[in-house]
Design a protein around this motif. Structure first.
Motif, PDB file in Angstrom:
ATOM      1  N   GLY A   1       3.105  16.701   2.390  1.00 26.60           N
ATOM      2  CA  GLY A   1       4.382  16.379   1.790  1.00 26.60           C
ATOM      3  C   GLY A   1       5.527  16.284   2.787  1.00 26.60           C
ATOM      4  N   PRO A   2       6.752  16.219   2.268  1.00 28.25           N
ATOM      5  CA  PRO A   2       7.940  16.089   3.121  1.00 28.25           C
ATOM      6  C   PRO A   2       7.999  17.176   4.191  1.00 28.25           C
ATOM      7  CG  PRO A   2       8.522  15.738   0.831  1.00 28.25           C
ATOM      8  CD  PRO A   2       7.096  16.205   0.831  1.00 28.25           C
ATOM      9  N   GLY A   3       8.344  16.751   5.402  1.00 33.03           N
ATOM     10  CA  GLY A   3       8.444  17.683   6.509  1.00 33.03           C
ATOM     11  C   GLY A   3       7.183  17.782   7.343  1.00 33.03           C
ATOM     12  N   THR A   4       6.072  17.191   6.885  1.00 29.32           N
ATOM     13  CA  THR A   4       4.816  17.259   7.636  1.00 29.32           C
ATOM     14  C   THR A   4       4.658  16.082   8.595  1.00 29.32           C
ATOM     15  OG1 THR A   4       3.546  15.990   6.000  1.00 29.32           O
ATOM     16  CG2 THR A   4       3.705  18.384   5.668  1.00 29.32           C
ATOM     17  N   GLY A   5       5.425  15.031   8.401  1.00 29.06           N
ATOM     18  CA  GLY A   5       5.270  13.807   9.180  1.00 29.06           C
ATOM     19  C   GLY A   5       4.464  12.754   8.453  1.00 29.06           C
ATOM     20  N   TRP A   6       3.607  13.179   7.536  1.00 30.76           N
ATOM     21  CA  TRP A   6       2.769  12.222   6.817  1.00 30.76           C
ATOM     22  C   TRP A   6       3.561  11.413   5.805  1.00 30.76           C
ATOM     23  CZ3 TRP A   6      -1.828  10.566   8.245  1.00 30.76           C
ATOM     24  CH2 TRP A   6      -2.505  11.324   9.198  1.00 30.76           C
ATOM     25  N   GLU A   7       4.733  11.917   5.417  1.00 30.68           N
ATOM     26  CA  GLU A   7       5.539  11.135   4.478  1.00 30.68           C
ATOM     27  C   GLU A   7       5.942   9.792   5.089  1.00 30.68           C
ATOM     28  OE1 GLU A   7       8.642  13.942   6.404  1.00 30.68           O
ATOM     29  OE2 GLU A   7       6.480  13.832   6.053  1.00 30.68           O
ATOM     30  N   HIS A   8       6.122   9.741   6.418  1.00 32.13           N
ATOM     31  CA  HIS A   8       6.481   8.490   7.086  1.00 32.13           C
ATOM     32  C   HIS A   8       5.303   7.510   7.068  1.00 32.13           C
ATOM     33  CE1 HIS A   8       9.876  10.829   8.227  1.00 32.13           C
ATOM     34  NE2 HIS A   8       9.198  11.581   9.071  1.00 32.13           N
ATOM     35  N   VAL A   9       4.100   8.040   7.306  1.00 33.67           N
ATOM     36  CA  VAL A   9       2.900   7.204   7.262  1.00 33.67           C
ATOM     37  C   VAL A   9       2.732   6.613   5.869  1.00 33.67           C
ATOM     38  CG1 VAL A   9       0.404   7.147   7.592  1.00 33.67           C
ATOM     39  CG2 VAL A   9       1.819   8.651   9.021  1.00 33.67           C
ATOM     40  N   PHE A  10       2.876   7.459   4.855  1.00 28.66           N
ATOM     41  CA  PHE A  10       2.675   7.010   3.480  1.00 28.66           C
ATOM     42  C   PHE A  10       3.736   5.985   3.081  1.00 28.66           C
ATOM     43  CE2 PHE A  10       0.467  11.242   2.175  1.00 28.66           C
ATOM     44  CZ  PHE A  10      -0.611  10.915   2.989  1.00 28.66           C
ATOM     45  N   GLU A  11       4.960   6.177   3.552  1.00 25.28           N
ATOM     46  CA  GLU A  11       6.027   5.246   3.186  1.00 25.28           C
ATOM     47  C   GLU A  11       5.771   3.856   3.770  1.00 25.28           C
ATOM     48  OE1 GLU A  11       8.929   4.122   0.908  1.00 25.28           O
ATOM     49  OE2 GLU A  11       8.266   6.226   0.978  1.00 25.28           O
ATOM     50  N   VAL A  12       5.301   3.796   5.017  1.00 23.91           N
ATOM     51  CA  VAL A  12       4.972   2.507   5.624  1.00 23.91           C
ATOM     52  C   VAL A  12       3.812   1.853   4.883  1.00 23.91           C
ATOM     53  CG1 VAL A  12       4.017   1.410   7.688  1.00 23.91           C
ATOM     54  CG2 VAL A  12       5.911   3.026   7.894  1.00 23.91           C
ATOM     55  N   MET A  13       2.777   2.617   4.554  1.00 23.96           N
ATOM     56  CA  MET A  13       1.641   2.056   3.831  1.00 23.96           C
ATOM     57  C   MET A  13       2.061   1.585   2.446  1.00 23.96           C
ATOM     58  SD  MET A  13      -1.440   4.666   5.016  1.00 23.96           S
ATOM     59  CE  MET A  13      -2.783   3.657   4.371  1.00 23.96           C
ATOM     60  N   ARG A  14       2.925   2.342   1.807  1.00 23.44           N
ATOM     61  CA  ARG A  14       3.430   1.945   0.487  1.00 23.44           C
ATOM     62  C   ARG A  14       4.182   0.618   0.572  1.00 23.44           C
ATOM     63  NH1 ARG A  14       6.118   6.124  -0.323  1.00 23.44           N
ATOM     64  NH2 ARG A  14       4.613   7.253  -1.616  1.00 23.44           N
ATOM     65  N   ALA A  15       5.019   0.465   1.592  1.00 22.75           N
ATOM     66  CA  ALA A  15       5.779  -0.772   1.758  1.00 22.75           C
ATOM     67  C   ALA A  15       4.848  -1.960   2.042  1.00 22.75           C
ATOM     68  CB  ALA A  15       6.793  -0.610   2.885  1.00 22.75           C
ATOM     69  N   LEU A  16       3.856  -1.763   2.893  1.00 24.21           N
ATOM     70  CA  LEU A  16       2.917  -2.837   3.201  1.00 24.21           C
ATOM     71  C   LEU A  16       2.131  -3.258   1.961  1.00 24.21           C
ATOM     72  CD1 LEU A  16       1.556  -1.597   6.640  1.00 24.21           C
ATOM     73  CD2 LEU A  16       2.884  -3.682   6.247  1.00 24.21           C
ATOM     74  N   ALA A  17       1.830  -2.290   1.098  1.00 25.28           N
ATOM     75  CA  ALA A  17       1.052  -2.581  -0.107  1.00 25.28           C
ATOM     76  C   ALA A  17       1.800  -3.498  -1.064  1.00 25.28           C
ATOM     77  CB  ALA A  17       0.666  -1.286  -0.808  1.00 25.28           C
ATOM     78  N   GLN A  18       3.108  -3.570  -0.961  1.00 28.61           N
ATOM     79  CA  GLN A  18       3.864  -4.484  -1.815  1.00 28.61           C
ATOM     80  C   GLN A  18       3.525  -5.938  -1.499  1.00 28.61           C
ATOM     81  OE1 GLN A  18       8.068  -3.533  -1.754  1.00 28.61           O
ATOM     82  NE2 GLN A  18       7.653  -1.345  -1.879  1.00 28.61           N
ATOM     83  N   ARG A  19       3.116  -6.198  -0.266  1.00 33.23           N
ATOM     84  CA  ARG A  19       2.685  -7.556   0.098  1.00 33.23           C
ATOM     85  C   ARG A  19       1.176  -7.712   0.066  1.00 33.23           C
ATOM     86  NH1 ARG A  19       2.567 -12.358   2.185  1.00 33.23           N
ATOM     87  NH2 ARG A  19       1.594 -12.888   4.183  1.00 33.23           N
ATOM     88  N   PHE A  20       0.441  -6.714   0.574  1.00 33.59           N
ATOM     89  CA  PHE A  20      -0.991  -6.875   0.763  1.00 33.59           C
ATOM     90  C   PHE A  20      -1.830  -6.216  -0.333  1.00 33.59           C
ATOM     91  CE2 PHE A  20       0.973  -7.007   5.002  1.00 33.59           C
ATOM     92  CZ  PHE A  20       0.586  -8.282   5.384  1.00 33.59           C
ATOM     93  N   GLY A  21      -1.194  -5.482  -1.238  1.00 29.69           N
ATOM     94  CA  GLY A  21      -1.929  -4.798  -2.289  1.00 29.69           C
ATOM     95  C   GLY A  21      -2.430  -3.445  -1.829  1.00 29.69           C
TER      96      GLY A  21
END
Length: 205
Positions: A174-194
């Protein structure tokens, strides 16, 4: 001994299934670093089953390289494996899987107990009882004789700072671990690539 993670976020072109499409279906979107630059073993165990000291049910363990991995990622992995015999744990996970994670899931262990004294830090896996050596040196924790259902707490005893933390996926992802940044980028990419068209490929040393 420390463990480092290496990884790349890949995306699959939306037209890759078309008959006329002649390029690689998957391509590199972004390396894992600098989105995540940590070495949290509890995260590695939780997601990928690597150094799984708390007994997580891993999300994506031991899958190896995807069969259709991009040539750039295959080359990076093979070069790393050739020069470093410690490379292991290659696997991958899609955004479709990550977005559906139940963040309340706990590992087999109840939590972790960290003991800091001077410049030394020791961490214990906590299961059904407090470690005998901790009780002998610092007394029974103020949380009670058993860690069952014990909440998070930090306290001082015999010149040391002790902190008990029950653990869930949210705590290590969760927030503060650094993985939230990874997940946010993947979430944004999924808007185009699914959601099935975005994945993270990783390996460790």
């Amino acid at each position: 001994m420390g463990t480092d993670i290496y990884g790349v976020i890949e995306a699959r072109h939306p037209l890759a299934d078309e008959d006329w499409y002649e390029w690689e279906p998957w391509s590199v979107s972004m390396p894992l670093y600098p989105l995540y630059d940590g070495s949290d073993l509890d995260t590695f165990g939780c997601l990928f089953g690597v150094r799984n000291r708390l007994g997580w049910p891993p999300v994506a363990a031991g899958r190896g390289l995807p069969a259709d991995v991009s040539e750039a990622v295959r080359t990076d992995y093979e070069n790393d494996a050739r020069i470093d015999a410690a490379i292991h744990g290659c696997t991958w996970v899609s955004w479709a899987e990550l977005r559906e994670l139940d963040m309340t899931v706990r590992p087999a262990a109840r939590g972790t107990l960290q003991v800091q004294r001077g410049g030394l830090i020791h961490q214990y896996r906590i299961d059904e009882q407090w470690p005998d050596e901790v009780v002998e040196q610092y007394g029974t924790p103020p949380l009670g004789a058993s860690p069952v259902d014990a909440p998070a707490l930090r306290w001082e005893a015999a010149g040391a700072t002790l902190e008990y933390v029950p653990v869930t996926r949210h705590d290590v992802l969760g927030p503060g671990t650094g993985w939230e940044h990874v997940f946010e980028v993947m979430r944004a990419l999924a808007q185009r690539f699914g959601p099935d068209g975005v994945r993270l490929v990783v390996w460790f040393d």
